[in-house]
Design a protein around this motif. Structure first.
Motif, PDB file in Angstrom:
ATOM      1  N   ALA A   1      -4.858  -0.609   2.206  1.00  0.00           N
ATOM      2  CA  ALA A   1      -3.226  -0.603   2.436  1.00  0.00           C
ATOM      3  C   ALA A   1      -3.055  -0.683   3.793  1.00  0.00           C
ATOM      4  N   VAL A   2      -3.653   0.072   4.777  1.00  0.00           N
ATOM      5  CA  VAL A   2      -3.309  -0.134   6.130  1.00  0.00           C
ATOM      6  C   VAL A   2      -3.523  -1.557   6.618  1.00  0.00           C
ATOM      7  N   GLY A   3      -4.572  -2.287   6.220  1.00  0.00           N
ATOM      8  CA  GLY A   3      -4.666  -3.614   6.564  1.00  0.00           C
ATOM      9  C   GLY A   3      -3.624  -4.598   6.040  1.00  0.00           C
ATOM     10  N   LEU A   4      -3.194  -4.295   4.637  1.00  0.00           N
ATOM     11  CA  LEU A   4      -2.053  -5.186   4.426  1.00  0.00           C
ATOM     12  C   LEU A   4      -1.036  -4.936   5.099  1.00  0.00           C
ATOM     13  N   ALA A   5      -0.638  -3.664   5.409  1.00  0.00           N
ATOM     14  CA  ALA A   5       0.759  -3.278   6.235  1.00  0.00           C
ATOM     15  C   ALA A   5       0.785  -4.091   7.469  1.00  0.00           C
ATOM     16  N   GLU A   6      -0.467  -3.949   7.964  1.00  0.00           N
ATOM     17  CA  GLU A   6      -0.581  -4.430   9.704  1.00  0.00           C
ATOM     18  C   GLU A   6      -0.589  -5.997   9.417  1.00  0.00           C
TER      19      GLU A   6
ATOM     20  N   VAL B   1      11.580  -6.023  -6.724  1.00  0.00           N
ATOM     21  CA  VAL B   1      10.502  -5.055  -6.620  1.00  0.00           C
ATOM     22  C   VAL B   1       9.376  -5.361  -7.340  1.00  0.00           C
ATOM     23  N   HIS B   2       8.250  -5.337  -6.817  1.00  0.00           N
ATOM     24  CA  HIS B   2       6.945  -5.680  -7.496  1.00  0.00           C
ATOM     25  C   HIS B   2       6.187  -4.455  -7.613  1.00  0.00           C
ATOM     26  N   VAL B   3       5.383  -4.226  -8.672  1.00  0.00           N
ATOM     27  CA  VAL B   3       4.447  -3.148  -8.949  1.00  0.00           C
ATOM     28  C   VAL B   3       3.073  -3.118  -9.237  1.00  0.00           C
ATOM     29  N   LEU B   4       2.292  -2.639  -8.242  1.00  0.00           N
ATOM     30  CA  LEU B   4       0.936  -2.746  -8.544  1.00  0.00           C
ATOM     31  C   LEU B   4       0.179  -1.509  -9.514  1.00  0.00           C
ATOM     32  N   SER B   5      -0.160  -1.662 -10.312  1.00  0.00           N
ATOM     33  CA  SER B   5      -0.706  -0.340 -11.133  1.00  0.00           C
ATOM     34  C   SER B   5      -1.937  -0.651 -11.772  1.00  0.00           C
TER      35      SER B   5
ATOM     36  N   ALA C   1      17.610  -0.413   0.873  1.00  0.00           N
ATOM     37  CA  ALA C   1      18.489  -1.569   1.018  1.00  0.00           C
ATOM     38  C   ALA C   1      18.553  -2.451   2.100  1.00  0.00           C
ATOM     39  N   ASP C   2      17.953  -2.124   3.093  1.00  0.00           N
ATOM     40  CA  ASP C   2      17.475  -2.908   4.404  1.00  0.00           C
ATOM     41  C   ASP C   2      16.679  -3.993   4.019  1.00  0.00           C
ATOM     42  N   HIS C   3      15.759  -3.778   3.175  1.00  0.00           N
ATOM     43  CA  HIS C   3      14.645  -4.709   2.903  1.00  0.00           C
ATOM     44  C   HIS C   3      14.944  -5.859   1.701  1.00  0.00           C
ATOM     45  N   ASP C   4      14.429  -6.825   1.664  1.00  0.00           N
ATOM     46  CA  ASP C   4      14.356  -7.796   0.741  1.00  0.00           C
ATOM     47  C   ASP C   4      13.277  -8.202  -0.144  1.00  0.00           C
ATOM     48  N   CYS C   5      12.358  -7.336  -0.102  1.00  0.00           N
ATOM     49  CA  CYS C   5      11.226  -7.506  -0.848  1.00  0.00           C
ATOM     50  C   CYS C   5      10.200  -6.122  -0.817  1.00  0.00           C
ATOM     51  N   VAL C   6      10.459  -5.349  -2.136  1.00  0.00           N
ATOM     52  CA  VAL C   6       9.535  -3.997  -2.216  1.00  0.00           C
ATOM     53  C   VAL C   6       8.310  -4.266  -3.011  1.00  0.00           C
ATOM     54  N   VAL C   7       7.092  -3.918  -2.218  1.00  0.00           N
ATOM     55  CA  VAL C   7       5.985  -3.996  -3.234  1.00  0.00           C
ATOM     56  C   VAL C   7       5.524  -2.383  -3.331  1.00  0.00           C
ATOM     57  N   VAL C   8       5.412  -1.991  -4.589  1.00  0.00           N
ATOM     58  CA  VAL C   8       4.892  -0.321  -4.822  1.00  0.00           C
ATOM     59  C   VAL C   8       3.653  -0.492  -5.152  1.00  0.00           C
ATOM     60  N   LEU C   9       2.682   0.095  -4.446  1.00  0.00           N
ATOM     61  CA  LEU C   9       1.316   0.255  -4.733  1.00  0.00           C
ATOM     62  C   LEU C   9       0.826   1.654  -5.354  1.00  0.00           C
TER      63      LEU C   9
ATOM     64  N   LEU D   1       6.554  -1.702   1.781  1.00  0.00           N
ATOM     65  CA  LEU D   1       5.477  -1.276   0.968  1.00  0.00           C
ATOM     66  C   LEU D   1       5.865   0.339   0.493  1.00  0.00           C
ATOM     67  N   VAL D   2       5.579   0.684  -0.555  1.00  0.00           N
ATOM     68  CA  VAL D   2       5.916   2.066  -1.057  1.00  0.00           C
ATOM     69  C   VAL D   2       4.702   2.232  -1.636  1.00  0.00           C
ATOM     70  N   VAL D   3       3.808   3.329  -1.102  1.00  0.00           N
ATOM     71  CA  VAL D   3       2.571   3.850  -1.547  1.00  0.00           C
ATOM     72  C   VAL D   3       2.718   5.275  -2.351  1.00  0.00           C
ATOM     73  N   GLY D   4       1.762   5.190  -3.538  1.00  0.00           N
ATOM     74  CA  GLY D   4       1.661   6.378  -4.232  1.00  0.00           C
ATOM     75  C   GLY D   4       0.230   6.859  -4.432  1.00  0.00           C
ATOM     76  N   ALA D   5      -0.137   7.779  -5.029  1.00  0.00           N
ATOM     77  CA  ALA D   5      -1.141   8.636  -5.016  1.00  0.00           C
ATOM     78  C   ALA D   5      -2.342   7.762  -5.511  1.00  0.00           C
ATOM     79  N   ALA D   6      -2.274   6.847  -6.348  1.00  0.00           N
ATOM     80  CA  ALA D   6      -3.224   5.823  -7.009  1.00  0.00           C
ATOM     81  C   ALA D   6      -3.850   5.188  -5.887  1.00  0.00           C
ATOM     82  N   VAL D   7      -3.448   5.062  -4.696  1.00  0.00           N
ATOM     83  CA  VAL D   7      -3.858   4.179  -3.633  1.00  0.00           C
ATOM     84  C   VAL D   7      -5.053   5.072  -3.089  1.00  0.00           C
ATOM     85  N   ASP D   8      -4.737   6.489  -2.685  1.00  0.00           N
ATOM     86  CA  ASP D   8      -5.663   7.473  -2.403  1.00  0.00           C
ATOM     87  C   ASP D   8      -7.000   7.484  -3.308  1.00  0.00           C
ATOM     88  N   ASP D   9      -6.559   7.744  -4.501  1.00  0.00           N
ATOM     89  CA  ASP D   9      -7.261   7.976  -5.568  1.00  0.00           C
ATOM     90  C   ASP D   9      -8.520   6.765  -5.821  1.00  0.00           C
ATOM     91  N   ASP D  10      -8.094   5.730  -5.442  1.00  0.00           N
ATOM     92  CA  ASP D  10      -8.959   4.415  -5.476  1.00  0.00           C
ATOM     93  C   ASP D  10      -9.732   4.138  -4.162  1.00  0.00           C
TER      94      ASP D  10
END
Length: 521
Positions: free
Chosen positions: A217-222, A290-294, A262-270, A202-211
């Motif tokens: 996000a912690v629950g999803l990662a866990e 790569v999948h991007v939620l925005s 490169a060591d990962h096989d699925c990237v989800v950008v939040l 998972l790659v997290v950006g500012a909009a996660v905290d903004d919302d």
């Protein structure tokens, strides 16, 4: 007696809880400010760029729009640098700039704004000068609903000075526009990709905290047992940096990002672009899928990946429901550097040691506002932001001058909370006037200025690019203690570890603004 345009707009401001106004007035704003209501607060800043930055942080933390009142043409011009930052920070600001009286406009008058609606573009969601005075309240209502609508951001109104006293009709307040519902079918495809993955990230950006979506996000990662990285140049902290799944901060270049992922096989950008780069490098290895939620259609259109339009909290929560609980081996925990010893007598303090000391002393509920680009790697190593939301602010634009006034706006938004601003010497001078507002408003901000005597980030770029004899980098000779005291703040020079600890402890316990000038060279 018919109500005036001024009365109608103030009614809307009360209904929408917009009674704090940030400004620096001029003659074309007098009619807006006349008979100022006792239940309104006017926060005066001594330069418009600082005014906009204060309002930016205030709006982000209150999660409501903030009203900014600027002077015609020149006042807006002074504020444009901070407007660029507000646009990238997605801060919902309503900028109202005075325009010269309508009766004078045909003659190109003194203080008239030429093509006023073009001036702030493209760094506003909407820019407008009403055709008639009676249209001003409806324009203000539209501005509010646009500023607070996802993706949030600044809007601009130019209002001729003589409009405010004209009669106006009542404009009814309406509820804010709800965020779009997440696309369940698209989220299901992301969930399927995650379930099929062996090494998701998972790659997290500012909009996660903004919302307010850090906890989900912690629950999803866990649930996924996935590594989590912060997006390049994220202006907020969207995952607790002491969590065992937090892996660090992506670098702002294509090869660096590709190498990490490169060591990962699925990237989800939040809630972040995929990706923000700053320096030119080779392309590096091929990126995994790569999948991007925005909620930002512009971001999704340019993203290097499959876009899913969704607000963060609802989208991440739904994605968490859809994915299967994983039995993957979690990634190795991020390694922290060993503690630094106290400097030897006569040895200058380092930025890394200052951040380590801040980590030792900051209260758990402290808000850190940062604008020290040269020392940002030290902060990321030594001062983990552990708050599960709303623990960190910086500028996402790269435009200096945000941090010092933003800390003042943050303290006004959350007056019962410790606010610490860590700033570079160069950036501080872009917004130094905000110290006066900090003192006038009695905001309990601790300003820590890391003085390396230069524009250190510029020097690093010069070295990286092999550029020699670059002028304009050296600073020095700035006495921030005297500057702060001259504007009403307590201030101290810091040169030893003991001074840093004792002064920082006292400043954190104080109810008044305090500045610590730490010389690093």
């Amino acid at each position: 007696m018919a109500q005036s345009v001024r009365d109608a707009v103030r009614t809307l401001m009360r209904d929408w809880k917009l009674t704090t106004v940030f400004g620096n007035p001029g003659s074309t704003e007098i009619a807006f400010l006349a008979d100022w209501p006792d239940d309104f607060r006017y926060v005066l800043g001594l330069q418009e760029a600082s005014v906009v930055a204060m309002a930016d942080a205030f709006a982000q933390l209150t999660r409501n729009a903030a009203v900014v009142n600027l002077h015609s043409a020149g006042g807006l011009g002074h504020g444009l640098g901070s407007l660029v930052t507000a646009f990238h920070n997605r801060a919902p600001l309503i900028l109202i700039a005075g325009q010269q009286s309508r009766s004078l406009l045909p003659g190109d008058p003194f203080l008239g704004a030429l093509d006023p609606t073009e001036f702030p573009k493209p760094y506003v969601k909407w820019s407008y000068q009403p055709a008639r005075a009676e249209d001003v309240p409806a324009a203000f209502a539209r501005a509010y609903l646009l500023a607070t609508q996802a993706p949030r951001g600044p809007v601009y109104l130019s209002v001729p000075a003589d409009d405010w006293d004209q009669p106006a009709e009542v404009v009814q307040t309406r509820p804010r526009i709800a965020d779009p519902a997440p696309d369940d079918e698209a989220l299901a495809s992301v969930a399927a990709a995650l379930d099929a993955s062996e090494r998701p990230v998972l790659v997290v950006g500012a909009a996660v905290d903004d919302d307010d979506a850090v906890e989900v996000a912690v629950g999803l990662a866990e649930k996924l047992r996935a590594a989590v990285w912060a997006a390049p140049f994220s202006a907020r902290s969207s995952f607790p940096e002491d969590h065992p799944l937090f892996s660090g901060f992506l670098p702002p270049n294509r090869a660096g990002v590709a190498g990490v992922l490169a060591d990962h096989d699925c990237v989800v950008v939040l809630g972040a672009p995929a990706f923000t780069y700053h320096v030119v490098t080779g392309s590096g290895p091929e990126l995994p899928p790569v999948h991007v939620l925005s909620d930002d259609p512009q971001l999704l259109a340019r993203a290097n990946g499959v876009g899913v339009r969704s607000p963060q909290r609802a989208g991440i929560a739904r994605l968490t429901e859809l994915v299967q609980t994983s039995e993957r081996v979690p990634p190795a925990a991020r390694q922290r550097p060993p503690r630094l010893p106290d400097p030897s007598p006569g040895e200058p303090l380092s930025g890394a040691f200052v951040y380590q000391t801040l980590a030792d002393l900051l209260p758990a509920n402290a808000l850190v506002v940062e604008e020290a680009p040269t020392n940002r790697p030290d902060m990321q190593e030594r001062l983990p932001i552990t708050a599960r939301g709303r623990g960190f602010l910086t500028m996402s634009s790269g435009v200096l001058g945000y941090g010092l006034p933003a800390a003042v706006g943050a303290a006004l938004a959350e007056p019962g909370r410790p606010v610490v601003a860590v700033l570079g010497d160069g950036g501080s001078m872009y917004g130094i006037q905000a110290l006066w507002t900090a003192a006038r408003q009695q905001t309990a901000v601790v300003f820590v200025i890391l003085d390396n005597g230069e524009y250190g980030a510029v020097r690093k770029h010069a070295v990286r690019n092999g550029a020699e004899k670059v002028p304009g980098i050296e600073l020095g000779g700035l006495d921030f203690r005297d500057l702060a005291r001259g504007m009403g703040c307590a201030a101290h020079q810091i040169s030893t570890a003991t001074e840093l600890r004792t002064t920082l402890e006292a400043a954190l316990a104080s109810s008044a603004p305090t500045l610590l000038h730490v010389r690093l060279t």
